[in-house]
Design an enzyme around this catalytic site. Sequence first.
Site, PDB file in Angstrom:
ATOM      1  N   LYS A  13       3.012  -7.681  31.438  1.00 29.78           N
ATOM      2  CA  LYS A  13       1.766  -8.966  31.627  1.00 29.78           C
ATOM      3  C   LYS A  13       2.348 -10.190  30.884  1.00 29.78           C
ATOM      4  O   LYS A  13       2.188 -11.368  31.167  1.00 29.78           O
ATOM      5  CB  LYS A  13       0.762  -8.392  30.851  1.00 29.78           C
ATOM      6  CG  LYS A  13      -0.105  -7.334  31.608  1.00 29.78           C
ATOM      7  CD  LYS A  13      -1.306  -6.803  31.215  1.00 29.78           C
ATOM      8  CE  LYS A  13      -1.226  -6.265  29.786  1.00 29.78           C
ATOM      9  NZ  LYS A  13      -0.477  -5.141  29.495  1.00 29.78           N
ATOM     10  N   ARG A  88     -10.357  -5.410  28.686  1.00 31.04           N
ATOM     11  CA  ARG A  88      -9.769  -4.079  28.674  1.00 31.04           C
ATOM     12  C   ARG A  88     -11.024  -2.965  28.578  1.00 31.04           C
ATOM     13  O   ARG A  88     -10.620  -1.911  28.653  1.00 31.04           O
ATOM     14  CB  ARG A  88      -9.062  -3.918  27.417  1.00 31.04           C
ATOM     15  CG  ARG A  88      -7.362  -3.875  27.380  1.00 31.04           C
ATOM     16  CD  ARG A  88      -7.024  -3.816  25.994  1.00 31.04           C
ATOM     17  NE  ARG A  88      -5.769  -3.190  25.806  1.00 31.04           N
ATOM     18  CZ  ARG A  88      -4.579  -4.085  25.556  1.00 31.04           C
ATOM     19  NH1 ARG A  88      -4.935  -5.526  25.865  1.00 31.04           N
ATOM     20  NH2 ARG A  88      -3.481  -3.602  25.699  1.00 31.04           N
ATOM     21  N   ARG A 127      11.347  -2.574  23.443  1.00 29.51           N
ATOM     22  CA  ARG A 127      10.706  -4.076  23.396  1.00 29.51           C
ATOM     23  C   ARG A 127      11.029  -4.888  22.037  1.00 29.51           C
ATOM     24  O   ARG A 127      10.974  -4.181  20.997  1.00 29.51           O
ATOM     25  CB  ARG A 127       9.416  -4.233  23.848  1.00 29.51           C
ATOM     26  CG  ARG A 127       8.623  -5.497  23.458  1.00 29.51           C
ATOM     27  CD  ARG A 127       7.326  -5.615  24.244  1.00 29.51           C
ATOM     28  NE  ARG A 127       6.432  -4.780  23.753  1.00 29.51           N
ATOM     29  CZ  ARG A 127       4.891  -4.587  24.439  1.00 29.51           C
ATOM     30  NH1 ARG A 127       4.696  -5.517  25.214  1.00 29.51           N
ATOM     31  NH2 ARG A 127       4.305  -3.946  23.882  1.00 29.51           N
ATOM     32  N   ARG A 155       7.405  -4.130  17.411  1.00 29.40           N
ATOM     33  CA  ARG A 155       6.043  -4.144  16.914  1.00 29.40           C
ATOM     34  C   ARG A 155       5.723  -2.566  16.334  1.00 29.40           C
ATOM     35  O   ARG A 155       6.327  -1.690  16.746  1.00 29.40           O
ATOM     36  CB  ARG A 155       5.096  -4.176  18.054  1.00 29.40           C
ATOM     37  CG  ARG A 155       5.016  -5.673  18.250  1.00 29.40           C
ATOM     38  CD  ARG A 155       4.204  -5.964  19.674  1.00 29.40           C
ATOM     39  NE  ARG A 155       3.153  -5.098  20.165  1.00 29.40           N
ATOM     40  CZ  ARG A 155       2.567  -5.161  21.147  1.00 29.40           C
ATOM     41  NH1 ARG A 155       2.670  -5.934  22.397  1.00 29.40           N
ATOM     42  NH2 ARG A 155       1.512  -4.333  21.365  1.00 29.40           N
ATOM     43  N   ARG A 166      -1.813   4.576  23.582  1.00 25.71           N
ATOM     44  CA  ARG A 166      -2.335   3.161  24.355  1.00 25.71           C
ATOM     45  C   ARG A 166      -2.284   3.551  25.919  1.00 25.71           C
ATOM     46  O   ARG A 166      -3.432   2.906  26.396  1.00 25.71           O
ATOM     47  CB  ARG A 166      -1.446   2.181  24.349  1.00 25.71           C
ATOM     48  CG  ARG A 166      -1.574   1.222  22.889  1.00 25.71           C
ATOM     49  CD  ARG A 166      -0.473   0.779  22.165  1.00 25.71           C
ATOM     50  NE  ARG A 166       0.111  -0.094  23.030  1.00 25.71           N
ATOM     51  CZ  ARG A 166       1.532  -0.578  22.532  1.00 25.71           C
ATOM     52  NH1 ARG A 166       2.284   0.035  22.009  1.00 25.71           N
ATOM     53  NH2 ARG A 166       1.798  -1.603  23.347  1.00 25.71           N
TER      54      ARG A 166
HETATM   55  P1  ADP Z   1       0.268  -4.323  25.291  1.00 26.02           P
HETATM   56  O1  ADP Z   1       1.558  -5.281  25.240  1.00 26.02           O
HETATM   57  O2  ADP Z   1       0.480  -2.919  25.159  1.00 26.02           O
HETATM   58  O3  ADP Z   1      -0.528  -4.153  26.517  1.00 26.02           O
HETATM   59  P2  ADP Z   1      -1.387  -6.007  23.457  1.00 26.02           P
HETATM   60  O4  ADP Z   1      -0.621  -6.898  22.792  1.00 26.02           O
HETATM   61  O5  ADP Z   1      -2.215  -6.550  24.795  1.00 26.02           O
HETATM   62  O6  ADP Z   1      -0.540  -4.721  24.106  1.00 26.02           O
HETATM   63  O7  ADP Z   1      -2.300  -5.144  22.652  1.00 26.02           O
HETATM   64  C1  ADP Z   1      -1.908  -4.441  21.446  1.00 26.02           C
HETATM   65  C2  ADP Z   1      -2.943  -4.013  20.739  1.00 26.02           C
HETATM   66  O8  ADP Z   1      -4.354  -4.887  20.511  1.00 26.02           O
HETATM   67  C3  ADP Z   1      -3.952  -2.681  21.770  1.00 26.02           C
HETATM   68  O9  ADP Z   1      -3.429  -1.620  21.655  1.00 26.02           O
HETATM   69  C4  ADP Z   1      -5.218  -2.833  21.018  1.00 26.02           C
HETATM   70  O10 ADP Z   1      -5.327  -2.417  19.880  1.00 26.02           O
HETATM   71  C5  ADP Z   1      -5.316  -4.267  20.613  1.00 26.02           C
HETATM   72  N1  ADP Z   1      -6.067  -4.900  21.945  1.00 26.02           N
HETATM   73  C6  ADP Z   1      -5.758  -6.257  22.505  1.00 26.02           C
HETATM   74  N2  ADP Z   1      -6.378  -6.414  23.182  1.00 26.02           N
HETATM   75  C7  ADP Z   1      -7.451  -5.886  23.331  1.00 26.02           C
HETATM   76  C8  ADP Z   1      -8.785  -5.988  23.738  1.00 26.02           C
HETATM   77  N3  ADP Z   1      -8.970  -6.723  25.048  1.00 26.02           N
HETATM   78  N4  ADP Z   1      -9.739  -4.801  23.601  1.00 26.02           N
HETATM   79  C9  ADP Z   1      -9.528  -3.978  22.484  1.00 26.02           C
HETATM   80  N5  ADP Z   1      -8.256  -3.822  22.001  1.00 26.02           N
HETATM   81  C10 ADP Z   1      -7.497  -4.960  22.253  1.00 26.02           C
HETATM   82  P1  ADP Z   2       2.989  -6.157  28.575  1.00 26.58           P
HETATM   83  O1  ADP Z   2       2.681  -7.395  27.945  1.00 26.58           O
HETATM   84  O2  ADP Z   2       2.576  -5.829  29.816  1.00 26.58           O
HETATM   85  O3  ADP Z   2       2.729  -5.097  27.222  1.00 26.58           O
HETATM   86  P2  ADP Z   2       5.855  -7.047  28.210  1.00 26.58           P
HETATM   87  O4  ADP Z   2       5.770  -8.258  29.226  1.00 26.58           O
HETATM   88  O5  ADP Z   2       5.561  -7.353  26.967  1.00 26.58           O
HETATM   89  O6  ADP Z   2       4.676  -6.170  28.869  1.00 26.58           O
HETATM   90  O7  ADP Z   2       7.067  -6.164  28.561  1.00 26.58           O
HETATM   91  C1  ADP Z   2       7.194  -4.881  28.112  1.00 26.58           C
HETATM   92  C2  ADP Z   2       8.788  -4.390  27.903  1.00 26.58           C
HETATM   93  O8  ADP Z   2       9.153  -4.404  29.242  1.00 26.58           O
HETATM   94  C3  ADP Z   2       9.448  -5.807  27.271  1.00 26.58           C
HETATM   95  O9  ADP Z   2      10.663  -5.299  26.653  1.00 26.58           O
HETATM   96  C4  ADP Z   2      10.033  -6.674  28.519  1.00 26.58           C
HETATM   97  O10 ADP Z   2      11.140  -7.210  28.360  1.00 26.58           O
HETATM   98  C5  ADP Z   2      10.349  -5.434  29.369  1.00 26.58           C
HETATM   99  N1  ADP Z   2      10.086  -5.783  31.096  1.00 26.58           N
HETATM  100  C6  ADP Z   2       9.042  -6.865  31.369  1.00 26.58           C
HETATM  101  N2  ADP Z   2       8.916  -6.960  32.757  1.00 26.58           N
HETATM  102  C7  ADP Z   2      10.242  -6.133  33.210  1.00 26.58           C
HETATM  103  C8  ADP Z   2      10.757  -5.753  34.269  1.00 26.58           C
HETATM  104  N3  ADP Z   2      10.107  -6.267  35.640  1.00 26.58           N
HETATM  105  N4  ADP Z   2      11.556  -4.901  34.251  1.00 26.58           N
HETATM  106  C9  ADP Z   2      11.988  -4.213  33.439  1.00 26.58           C
HETATM  107  N5  ADP Z   2      11.609  -4.510  32.037  1.00 26.58           N
HETATM  108  C10 ADP Z   2      10.585  -5.379  32.044  1.00 26.58           C
END
Ligand code: ADP
Ligand code: ADP
Length: 209
Positions: A13, A88, A127, A155, A166
Amino acid sequence: MRIILIGPPGAGKGTQAKRLVDGFGIPHVSTGDMLRAAVKAGTAMGRLADEAMRAGKLVSDDIIVGIVRDRLKEPDAQAGVLLDGFPRTVPQAEALDVMLEAEDLALDAVVLMEVPDDLIVERIVGRRSDPETGAIYHLVFDPPPPEVADRLVHRADDTEEAVRSRLAAYHAQTAPIVPFYEAKGLVKRVDGVGAPDEVTARVRAALGR
Ligand code: ADP
Ligand code: ADP
């Protein structure tokens, strides 16, 4: 244009949001990024969110809805927004509907990025992010250039244990928002497996842009 990106942790995302907003001229609003900034700054909200985030649990709807409501009032969000990581839960989706209806605004699309669970742990554990530029890398799939390697951040919640929690939260609490938006005809499913460029092309095609 008002778009929501949903998908499990590690679906890509953040990676896709950064690529898309440049062309769309709308801000990338990531609740995860906002919460991490609050934790880093040591605000009261950051202290409340920190424990849940470390454990891979969701932060309370009240806190999240409050920060999104404030963020959507900012001038740069008036023309549209790309929401990443919000809503979420179904109550968050309902609260967003109320916020938008109050301003006579509507969502254009909900992009569901689909990546199977067995690929998620590897993506998350590898990541790394650059605190200076916000760039997201992966040690294997998108290796960082050597000159930034020393400053990259892993992270606190990108451990195998936290990511399993998660993923469970995603299936139990976030997946139910898909039927909520399907009933409104907004959901576009995109295969998130493949090179990031391919995935970007799929998202653009799904959005007709
Ligand atoms: P990911 O990259 O794993 O999708 P995010 O960076 O979006 O994670 O979120 C990291 C953490 O922040 C989540 O595991 C949760 O604890 C919190 N968080 C983020 N967005 C939300 C939301 N919309 N509602 C509840 N918790 C959230
Ligand atoms: P999210 O925001 O959904 O948690 P991220 O964009 O942070 O996901 O991506 C999670 C990890 O996967 C990062 O290390 C990123 O570089 C890697 N990644 C993202 N897109 C791809 C893809 N299409 N194929 C392989 N790895 C990816």
